[in-house]
Design an enzyme around this catalytic site. Structure first.
Site, PDB file in Angstrom:
ATOM      1  N   CYS A 142       1.038  -1.190   0.022  1.00  0.00           N
ATOM      2  CA  CYS A 142      -0.315   0.047  -0.134  1.00  0.00           C
ATOM      3  C   CYS A 142       0.621   1.398   0.111  1.00  0.00           C
ATOM      4  O   CYS A 142       1.106   1.463  -0.690  1.00  0.00           O
ATOM      5  CB  CYS A 142      -1.089   0.501   1.067  1.00  0.00           C
ATOM      6  N   HIS A 235      -4.450  -4.487  -0.008  1.00  0.00           N
ATOM      7  CA  HIS A 235      -4.131  -5.251   1.396  1.00  0.00           C
ATOM      8  C   HIS A 235      -4.732  -6.819   1.275  1.00  0.00           C
ATOM      9  O   HIS A 235      -5.867  -7.445   1.902  1.00  0.00           O
ATOM     10  CB  HIS A 235      -4.744  -4.458   2.210  1.00  0.00           C
ATOM     11  N   GLU A 237      -3.211  -9.149   2.535  1.00  0.00           N
ATOM     12  CA  GLU A 237      -2.867  -9.202   4.846  1.00  0.00           C
ATOM     13  C   GLU A 237      -4.134  -8.686   5.093  1.00  0.00           C
ATOM     14  O   GLU A 237      -5.049  -9.456   5.875  1.00  0.00           O
ATOM     15  CB  GLU A 237      -1.669  -8.649   4.991  1.00  0.00           C
TER      16      GLU A 237
END
Length: 306
Positions: A142, A235, A237
Site C-alpha cells: 500500500c 491489502h 493481508e
C-alpha cells in the site's frame, strides 16, 4: 513448519485459536534448522492487528521462519502500548547491522501527505536503501509500495477524486511468474486508499514490470530487480472484518465523504456482514513469495546476501 516468534507475542495465542501452528523462540532454539529470517517494518496504527494478519499468512508455508519486528526511531505510535513496542520491536539502527532473507514494509496512514512532508521520511529512505543490499526480497504494501516506487524509481502518486475502498478484481499480466503459481486469471484484492500510481509511469521505466492490474482499482502489483522487490498497492493481508471496522469507524465519526466498501458486503448490506473473496489468493501470494523469491534465492550463509 511453524513460525519462530518472540516469546509472549499476542499473535501467538490469537493464531493458536485458529489452529495455526506457531512456535515461540524458546522452543525453536532447540531445533537445529537454519530458519528464514523475515523482518517486518510495521507502520500501521494498530500494530498488534497487523502483526496477526501478516503472521497468519506467513504461517501457511512448509518453511520455518524467524520473525523480527522493526520500528522507527523518528516516530512514536499512538495506538499501541509502549510496553509492546519495547518488548517486541527493535530500532532500525539495531537491525541495520543484520541481514534478512525477506522483508515486509506495511502501509501507513500518511498517503495524503507529500513524501518529503512525512515526519519519518529521512529514516524510511535509509531503510529503503539498506534493504537493497541487506535483504534478498522485499514486499512493499500500500503506502509503502507507493513510497518505495517513488524513492527507488521516481514514480509519482496522484490524488483520487474519491477513496478507493472495497474489494476489486485483479488480472495477472504474466501467469508464468512464480509469484502467481496456482492463481486464477482473476483474483480479488482489498483496497483502501486516497491516491494511486499510474500504468503509464510504470511502463515508462524499464526497471519496472507491471504484473497485475484492475480495470476498477488500477495498478495493483509491480515487480523490480527480478523479484527482489514487489510493490502491492492493496491489502491482501487484511482480515475479513478490517474494511467493515474502517467503514463503521468513519460512519461513527460522522464522515460523509466515505461510501460503503464496494463488492464487500453480502447483498451490499453492512448488516449482512462481509463476503470473503480474497483469502485463498492472499495465502498463495505470500507462500509463493516466501518459497520462490526468498527461500529459493537466498544464500544458506546469510552474510552473503547483497
Amino acid at each position: 513448519m511453524p513460525l519462530r516468534l518472540p516469546d509472549r507475542l499476542p499473535a501467538i495465542e490469537l493464531l493458536k485459536r485458529e489452529n495455526i501452528f506457531v512456535m515461540d523462540a524458546t522452543r525453536a532454539h532447540s531445533q537445529d534448522i537454519r530458519p528464514l529470517r523475515i523482518v517486518i517494518l510495521n507502520l500501521m496504527p494498530l500494530k498488534i492487528t497487523t502483526e496477526t494478519d501478516l503472521i497468519r499468512l506467513l504461517s501457511n508455508t512448509p518453511l520455518q521462519m524467524e520473525i523480527n519486528f522493526m520500528k522507527l526511531r523518528s516516530h512514536t505510535p499512538k495506538n499501541t502500548p509502549i510496553e509492546h513496542m519495547m518488548m517486541f520491536y527493535k530500532d532500525f539502527a539495531t537491525l541495520s547491522k543484520e541481514k534478512f532473507d525477506g522483508m515486509i514494509i506495511t502501509g501507513a496512514p500518511v498517503e495524503t501527505l507529500e513524501y518529503e512532508d512525512v515526519s519519518y521520511w529521512d529514516e524510511i529512505s535509509q531503510i529503503f536503501e539498506w534493504a537493497k543490499s541487506h535483504v534478498t526480497s522485499t514486499l512493499y504494501i500500500c503506502w509503502a509500495a507507493q513510497a518505495g516506487l517513488f524513492y527507488h524509481y521516481g514514480i509519482p502518486k496522484y490524488p483520487l477524486p474519491t477513496k478507493m475502498f472495497g474489494i476489486f478484481p485483479q488480472h495477472t499480466l504474466d501467469a508464468q511468474l512464480p509469484i502467481f503459481r496456482g492463481f486464477d486469471d482473476v483474483f480479488m484484492m482489498p483496497h483502501s486508499r486516497h491516491t494511486e500510481i499510474r500504468r503509464a509511469d510504470i511502463e515508462a521505466n524499464t526497471a519496472l514490470t507491471l504484473i497485475a492490474e484492475s480495470v476498477d482499482s488500477g495498478v495493483s502489483m509491480v515487480m523490480a530487480r527480478g523479484g527482489r522487490e514487489f510493490f502491492v498497492t492493496g491489502h491482501l493481508e487484511y482480515a475479513p472484518d478490517t474494511l467493515d471496522k474502517e467503514y463503521r469507524r468513519d460512519v461513527a465519526l460522522g464522515r460523509t465523504d466515505v461510501d460503503k466498501p464496494k463488492c464487500y458486503y453480502r447483498d451490499d448490506d453492512p448488516a449482512n456482514g462481509p463476503v470473503v473473496t480474497w483469502r485463498a489468493h492472499a495465502n498463495l501470494l505470500f507462500s509463493n513469495w516466501v518459497n520462490y523469491y526468498v527461500y529459493q534465492e537466498t544464500p544458506y550463509n546469510i552474510d552473503e546476501i547483497g
